[in-house]
Structure formats: structure tokens, C-alpha cells
Design a protein around this motif. Structure first.
Motif, PDB file in Angstrom:
ATOM      1  N   THR A  40       1.043  -1.099   0.107  1.00 44.14           N
ATOM      2  CA  THR A  40      -0.044  -0.081   0.027  1.00 44.14           C
ATOM      3  C   THR A  40       0.888   1.259   0.071  1.00 44.14           C
ATOM      4  O   THR A  40       1.873   1.194   0.780  1.00 44.14           O
ATOM      5  CB  THR A  40      -0.884   0.026   1.382  1.00 44.14           C
ATOM      6  OG1 THR A  40      -1.804  -1.102   1.245  1.00 44.14           O
ATOM      7  CG2 THR A  40      -1.890   1.283   1.070  1.00 44.14           C
ATOM      8  N   SER A  54      -2.544   4.134  -2.990  1.00 43.13           N
ATOM      9  CA  SER A  54      -2.800   3.195  -4.014  1.00 43.13           C
ATOM     10  C   SER A  54      -2.217   1.712  -3.504  1.00 43.13           C
ATOM     11  O   SER A  54      -1.725   1.802  -2.542  1.00 43.13           O
ATOM     12  CB  SER A  54      -2.004   3.732  -5.338  1.00 43.13           C
ATOM     13  OG  SER A  54      -0.422   4.014  -4.816  1.00 43.13           O
ATOM     14  N   SER A  55      -2.472   0.948  -4.008  1.00 45.44           N
ATOM     15  CA  SER A  55      -2.135  -0.513  -3.856  1.00 45.44           C
ATOM     16  C   SER A  55      -1.829  -1.319  -4.966  1.00 45.44           C
ATOM     17  O   SER A  55      -2.425  -1.182  -6.042  1.00 45.44           O
ATOM     18  CB  SER A  55      -3.296  -1.003  -2.577  1.00 45.44           C
ATOM     19  OG  SER A  55      -4.355  -1.409  -3.463  1.00 45.44           O
ATOM     20  N   GLY A  56      -1.041  -2.477  -4.754  1.00 47.34           N
ATOM     21  CA  GLY A  56      -0.986  -3.333  -5.706  1.00 47.34           C
ATOM     22  C   GLY A  56       0.035  -4.682  -5.255  1.00 47.34           C
ATOM     23  O   GLY A  56       0.193  -4.818  -4.123  1.00 47.34           O
ATOM     24  N   TYR A  70       0.298  -2.021 -10.253  1.00 46.12           N
ATOM     25  CA  TYR A  70      -0.576  -1.099  -9.225  1.00 46.12           C
ATOM     26  C   TYR A  70      -1.994  -1.484  -9.594  1.00 46.12           C
ATOM     27  O   TYR A  70      -2.449  -1.540 -10.860  1.00 46.12           O
ATOM     28  CB  TYR A  70      -0.495   0.488  -9.508  1.00 46.12           C
ATOM     29  CG  TYR A  70       0.803   1.048  -8.922  1.00 46.12           C
ATOM     30  CD1 TYR A  70       0.566   1.700  -7.555  1.00 46.12           C
ATOM     31  CD2 TYR A  70       2.087   1.066  -9.483  1.00 46.12           C
ATOM     32  CE1 TYR A  70       1.776   2.373  -7.041  1.00 46.12           C
ATOM     33  CE2 TYR A  70       3.287   1.668  -8.822  1.00 46.12           C
ATOM     34  CZ  TYR A  70       2.993   1.989  -7.664  1.00 46.12           C
ATOM     35  OH  TYR A  70       4.088   2.790  -7.332  1.00 46.12           O
ATOM     36  N   ALA A  71      -2.906  -1.783  -8.608  1.00 44.19           N
ATOM     37  CA  ALA A  71      -4.199  -2.257  -9.068  1.00 44.19           C
ATOM     38  C   ALA A  71      -5.141  -1.195  -8.846  1.00 44.19           C
ATOM     39  O   ALA A  71      -6.467  -1.094  -9.501  1.00 44.19           O
ATOM     40  CB  ALA A  71      -4.614  -3.490  -8.401  1.00 44.19           C
ATOM     41  N   LYS A  72      -5.216  -0.553  -7.778  1.00 44.50           N
ATOM     42  CA  LYS A  72      -5.914   0.738  -7.191  1.00 44.50           C
ATOM     43  C   LYS A  72      -5.161   1.947  -6.862  1.00 44.50           C
ATOM     44  O   LYS A  72      -4.175   1.699  -6.268  1.00 44.50           O
ATOM     45  CB  LYS A  72      -6.897   0.009  -5.997  1.00 44.50           C
ATOM     46  CG  LYS A  72      -7.575  -1.047  -6.176  1.00 44.50           C
ATOM     47  CD  LYS A  72      -8.192  -1.442  -4.939  1.00 44.50           C
ATOM     48  CE  LYS A  72      -9.145  -2.666  -5.077  1.00 44.50           C
ATOM     49  NZ  LYS A  72      -9.709  -3.061  -3.814  1.00 44.50           N
ATOM     50  N   PRO A  73      -5.955   3.104  -7.206  1.00 43.99           N
ATOM     51  CA  PRO A  73      -7.242   3.426  -7.994  1.00 43.99           C
ATOM     52  C   PRO A  73      -7.043   3.232  -9.416  1.00 43.99           C
ATOM     53  O   PRO A  73      -8.011   3.443  -9.943  1.00 43.99           O
ATOM     54  CB  PRO A  73      -7.313   4.813  -7.485  1.00 43.99           C
ATOM     55  CG  PRO A  73      -6.073   5.278  -7.150  1.00 43.99           C
ATOM     56  CD  PRO A  73      -5.082   4.371  -6.883  1.00 43.99           C
ATOM     57  N   PHE A  74      -5.831   2.931 -10.030  1.00 40.80           N
ATOM     58  CA  PHE A  74      -5.872   3.019 -11.510  1.00 40.80           C
ATOM     59  C   PHE A  74      -4.666   1.889 -11.841  1.00 40.80           C
ATOM     60  O   PHE A  74      -3.829   1.585 -10.811  1.00 40.80           O
ATOM     61  CB  PHE A  74      -5.673   4.218 -12.134  1.00 40.80           C
ATOM     62  CG  PHE A  74      -4.361   4.951 -11.610  1.00 40.80           C
ATOM     63  CD1 PHE A  74      -2.910   4.740 -12.164  1.00 40.80           C
ATOM     64  CD2 PHE A  74      -4.592   6.007 -10.554  1.00 40.80           C
ATOM     65  CE1 PHE A  74      -2.020   5.376 -11.602  1.00 40.80           C
ATOM     66  CE2 PHE A  74      -3.415   6.658 -10.394  1.00 40.80           C
ATOM     67  CZ  PHE A  74      -1.963   6.207 -10.682  1.00 40.80           C
ATOM     68  N   GLU A  75      -4.979   1.246 -12.872  1.00 42.69           N
ATOM     69  CA  GLU A  75      -3.774   0.141 -13.035  1.00 42.69           C
ATOM     70  C   GLU A  75      -2.797   0.900 -13.840  1.00 42.69           C
ATOM     71  O   GLU A  75      -2.883   1.550 -15.000  1.00 42.69           O
ATOM     72  CB  GLU A  75      -4.395  -0.970 -14.208  1.00 42.69           C
ATOM     73  CG  GLU A  75      -5.530  -1.731 -13.408  1.00 42.69           C
ATOM     74  CD  GLU A  75      -6.260  -2.924 -14.536  1.00 42.69           C
ATOM     75  OE1 GLU A  75      -5.173  -3.397 -15.196  1.00 42.69           O
ATOM     76  OE2 GLU A  75      -7.169  -2.920 -14.549  1.00 42.69           O
TER      77      GLU A  75
END
Length: 202
Positions: A40, A54-56, A70-75
Motif C-alpha cells: 500500500t 494506491s495499492s498493488g 498497481y491495481a487501485k485506484p488505477f492500473e
């Protein structure tokens, strides 16, 4: 006298913990050849008023191969294949690439996936904080865009990284479910340009 001796023993214990944190980073750089984790990331503006989260997932294989997805909030995907670093923005369907030597240098990725820790950084133990033992890594390159960089370890395991850039913006990555020396497929560190995507080579 007892109070003085107690203070000395506490100081010695604190120094030992801090030295352990530097050793933990050296051990990580030497012994952990591959790894994967969730993360995160919290980015805070220089005035401390604005935050983006963001997170991933993060994977790496020494030397100089890594993948931030990165998956959230955008790829967004950042991949280093040992020769180049690729950044792909899914929303824009656009990718950029540049030579690894130009992109890596004294960067956080070099700390995590590189092989020349002591060549690129000066290491200094910091006071333990938030349940983590912290190590400051000062880039030796004068032109580095990083103001400060530190890594946090919990029981000698990588737990966090905090970066302050040249503009005073602070980024903190908290790692979870860290797995060390796990087998990773070679294609995780290869980038294939999606159909119809634009490519900008730097």
C-alpha cells in the motif's frame, strides 16, 4: 551510579538494535535473491494536507529485475527486464521505456532489486519508530532526485519504505505478505506491448 550504568546499558541496547537494522538491509541485499509482496503506497504532499493511496503487488529478482503492478485506484505496471524499464498506463493505453542504467541509479528500486548497495548508498541506522527498525540510505549520486530514503524492518524482515523526493513529497510503501526466495516465472519480468498501445522510448 546505578542510574548511569542503566543509561549506558539502554544506550548500548539501542545502538545494537540500530546496527541490527543496517545488518538486516545488508542481509536482505545479499541473501534474498527473489521476492514478492503486496503493498500500500501513501503519497503525501509537501504541506502534509493532501494524500493519495494506491495499492498493488511487487516482485523482484536480482539483478535488476522487478515488477510493480498497481491495481487501485488505477492500473499501472512498471517492469524492469534487466536491460530496460517499462511503464504502462492502462487508462491511457500508453507505455514508455528507457535504458535501465539511466532509470535505476540510486533509486528505491535499486535498493530493493539491485546488487550494488554499498556502491550506490551510504547507510545509517535510525531510531526505531512505529515498531520498525529503520535504516537511512543516502544516494551517493549528487544528481539524485531523492531527498531522503529509508527502509523499515520488523524482525529483520522488510516491512516498509519511505521516500522524500526533491520537492518534499513523501511516499511510504507498507509491504504485506512478504515472501523471500520464492520461484518466479521469467515472464513476470518481461513486458509485451498491448495491442494498440502507444510506445514512447526515451
Amino acid at each position: 551510579m546505578k542510574q548511569f550504568l542503566l543509561s549506558l546499558s539502554l544506550l548500548a541496547a539501542a545502538t545494537a538494535v540500530q546496527a541490527d537494522a543496517v545488518d538486516a538491509l545488508r542481509d536482505f541485499a545479499r541473501d534474498v535473491k527473489t521476492g514478492k509482496a503486496g503493498f500500500t503506497q501513501t503519497v503525501t504532499s509537501p504541506d502534509g494536507k493532501r494524500k493519495k493511496v494506491s495499492s498493488g503487488t511487487f516482485e523482484f529478482e536480482r539483478p535488476n529485475r522487478f515488477r510493480f503492478a498497481y491495481a487501485k485506484p488505477f492500473e499501472q505496471v512498471i517492469v524492469a527486464d534487466g536491460a530496460k524499464v517499462w511503464i504502462y498506463d492502462a487508462d491511457l493505453n500508453q507505455a514508455s521505456s528507457r535504458k535501465l542504467a539511466d532509470a535505476l541509479g540510486a533509486t528505491p528500486a535499486a535498493l530493493l532489486a539491485g546488487t550494488n548497495l554499498e556502491r550506490d548508498f551510504t547507510l545509517k541506522a535510525l531510531t526505531s519508530e512505529g515498531g520498525l527498525d529503520w535504516v537511512q540510505a543516502v544516494p551517493k549520486q549528487a544528481e539524485s532526485t531523492i531527498q531522503s530514503l529509508k527502509l523499515g524492518f520488523r524482525e529483520k524482515g522488510l516491512a516498509a519504505m519511505e521516500i522524500v523526493d526533491g520537492f518534499g513529497q513523501r511516499s511510504r510503501l507498507d509491504f504485506s505478505a512478504v515472501q523471500a526466495n520464492v520461484p518466479l516465472a521469467a515472464e513476470r519480468f518481461q513486458f509485451k506491448l498491448p495491442a494498440g498501445a502507444d510506445l514512447i522510448e526515451q
